[in-house]
Scaffold this motif. Structure first.
Motif, mmCIF file in Angstrom:
data_model
loop_
_atom_site.group_PDB
_atom_site.id
_atom_site.type_symbol
_atom_site.label_atom_id
_atom_site.label_comp_id
_atom_site.label_asym_id
_atom_site.label_seq_id
_atom_site.Cartn_x
_atom_site.Cartn_y
_atom_site.Cartn_z
ATOM 1 N N HIS A 174 0.816 -1.214 0.000
ATOM 2 C CA HIS A 174 0.000 0.000 0.000
ATOM 3 C C HIS A 174 0.854 1.269 0.000
ATOM 4 C CE1 HIS A 174 0.840 -0.608 4.255
ATOM 5 N NE2 HIS A 174 0.643 0.681 4.419
ATOM 6 N N ASP A 175 2.091 1.193 0.490
ATOM 7 C CA ASP A 175 2.957 2.376 0.538
ATOM 8 C C ASP A 175 4.032 2.354 -0.546
ATOM 9 O OD1 ASP A 175 4.294 0.252 1.633
ATOM 10 O OD2 ASP A 175 5.096 1.352 3.349
ATOM 11 N N GLY A 176 3.832 1.573 -1.586
ATOM 12 C CA GLY A 176 4.788 1.532 -2.695
ATOM 13 C C GLY A 176 5.391 0.153 -2.867
ATOM 14 N N ARG A 177 6.388 0.072 -3.704
ATOM 15 C CA ARG A 177 7.054 -1.197 -3.969
ATOM 16 C C ARG A 177 8.046 -1.519 -2.859
ATOM 17 N NH1 ARG A 177 9.522 -0.996 -9.731
ATOM 18 N NH2 ARG A 177 9.767 -3.227 -9.396
ATOM 19 N N ASP A 226 12.594 4.655 -4.286
ATOM 20 C CA ASP A 226 11.857 5.727 -4.942
ATOM 21 C C ASP A 226 11.373 5.231 -6.302
ATOM 22 O OD1 ASP A 226 12.360 7.459 -2.823
ATOM 23 O OD2 ASP A 226 14.303 8.021 -3.662
ATOM 24 N N GLU A 227 10.274 5.768 -6.768
ATOM 25 C CA GLU A 227 9.650 5.305 -8.002
ATOM 26 C C GLU A 227 10.547 5.364 -9.249
ATOM 27 O OE1 GLU A 227 6.904 3.629 -8.865
ATOM 28 O OE2 GLU A 227 6.693 3.383 -6.733
ATOM 29 N N PRO A 228 11.380 6.393 -9.451
ATOM 30 C CA PRO A 228 12.126 6.455 -10.708
ATOM 31 C C PRO A 228 13.057 5.264 -10.966
ATOM 32 C CG PRO A 228 12.268 8.550 -9.562
ATOM 33 C CD PRO A 228 11.598 7.583 -8.643
ATOM 34 N N GLN A 238 10.667 3.991 10.404
ATOM 35 C CA GLN A 238 11.833 4.842 10.169
ATOM 36 C C GLN A 238 13.117 4.046 9.975
ATOM 37 O OE1 GLN A 238 13.010 7.284 13.540
ATOM 38 N NE2 GLN A 238 11.988 5.851 14.926
ATOM 39 N N PHE A 239 13.092 2.741 10.255
ATOM 40 C CA PHE A 239 14.287 1.920 10.132
ATOM 41 C C PHE A 239 14.306 1.042 8.886
ATOM 42 C CE2 PHE A 239 13.722 2.211 14.886
ATOM 43 C CZ PHE A 239 14.558 3.286 14.994
ATOM 44 N N VAL A 240 13.366 1.251 7.977
ATOM 45 C CA VAL A 240 13.350 0.486 6.730
ATOM 46 C C VAL A 240 14.379 1.113 5.777
ATOM 47 C CG1 VAL A 240 11.960 -0.192 4.740
ATOM 48 C CG2 VAL A 240 10.935 -0.124 7.009
ATOM 49 N N PRO A 241 15.352 0.314 5.328
ATOM 50 C CA PRO A 241 16.361 0.882 4.435
ATOM 51 C C PRO A 241 15.784 1.205 3.066
ATOM 52 C CG PRO A 241 16.712 -1.466 4.707
ATOM 53 C CD PRO A 241 15.599 -1.084 5.627
ATOM 54 N N ARG A 242 16.440 2.141 2.387
ATOM 55 C CA ARG A 242 16.048 2.540 1.044
ATOM 56 C C ARG A 242 17.081 2.031 0.056
ATOM 57 N NH1 ARG A 242 12.456 5.448 0.043
ATOM 58 N NH2 ARG A 242 11.416 7.239 0.811
#
Length: 146
Positions: A15-18, A58-60, A137-141
């Protein structure tokens, strides 16, 4: 610790993205862990060489299963995690020992109070980390594809 590099194992739509499941070689991610001189974070999780983590991007970025990616956890998230994991138990132990000292309970009682304070600090930290609002807040990107 350098930003870890991993391989995307699976991709999920949430629900909050991929979201991505990324396999990270722990010994490569942290030189201190590779030398057997880590911070102690692996004590509670066991000593596995490869760990899987959930990450967001991020989406891009167009990412596929099997891509090598670099992960990043923001500085604020890292400091907050450090405070919760180390700060709460330390503050509990020191606070309880200081209270026993002020109340003149003696050395044995101060040691027992420090142990109880340490245990309470660990429990408070675990309670805090169990809250979904905290863990978000601890989910890596995924910083970039390599």
């Amino acid at each position: 610790m350098d930003n870890p590099v991993g391989t995307i194992q699976s991709i999920h739509n949430a629900h909050d993205g991929r979201r991505f499941t990324v396999a990270v070689d722990v010994s490569v991610a942290c030189p201190r862990c590779a030398a057997g001189k880590g911070c102690g974070a692996g004590i509670f999780t066991g000593r596995r060489q490869t760990q899987t983590v959930d990450a967001i991007a991020d989406e891009p970025l167009s990412l596929e299963v099997g891509d090598s990616v670099q992960l990043q956890l923001g500085e604020t998230g890292l400091l907050n995690a450090t405070f919760i994991v180390y700060g709460f138990p330390l503050a509990g132990a020191l606070g309880a020992a200081a209270l026993a000292y002020v109340l003149r309970f003696g050395d044995a009682a101060a040691a027992l109070a420090a142990t109880i304070g340490l245990t309470l600090g660990v429990l408070v930290g675990r309670w805090r980390l169990a809250r979904p609002s905290c863990m978000h807040q601890f989910v890596p990107r995924v910083e970039k594809r390599l």
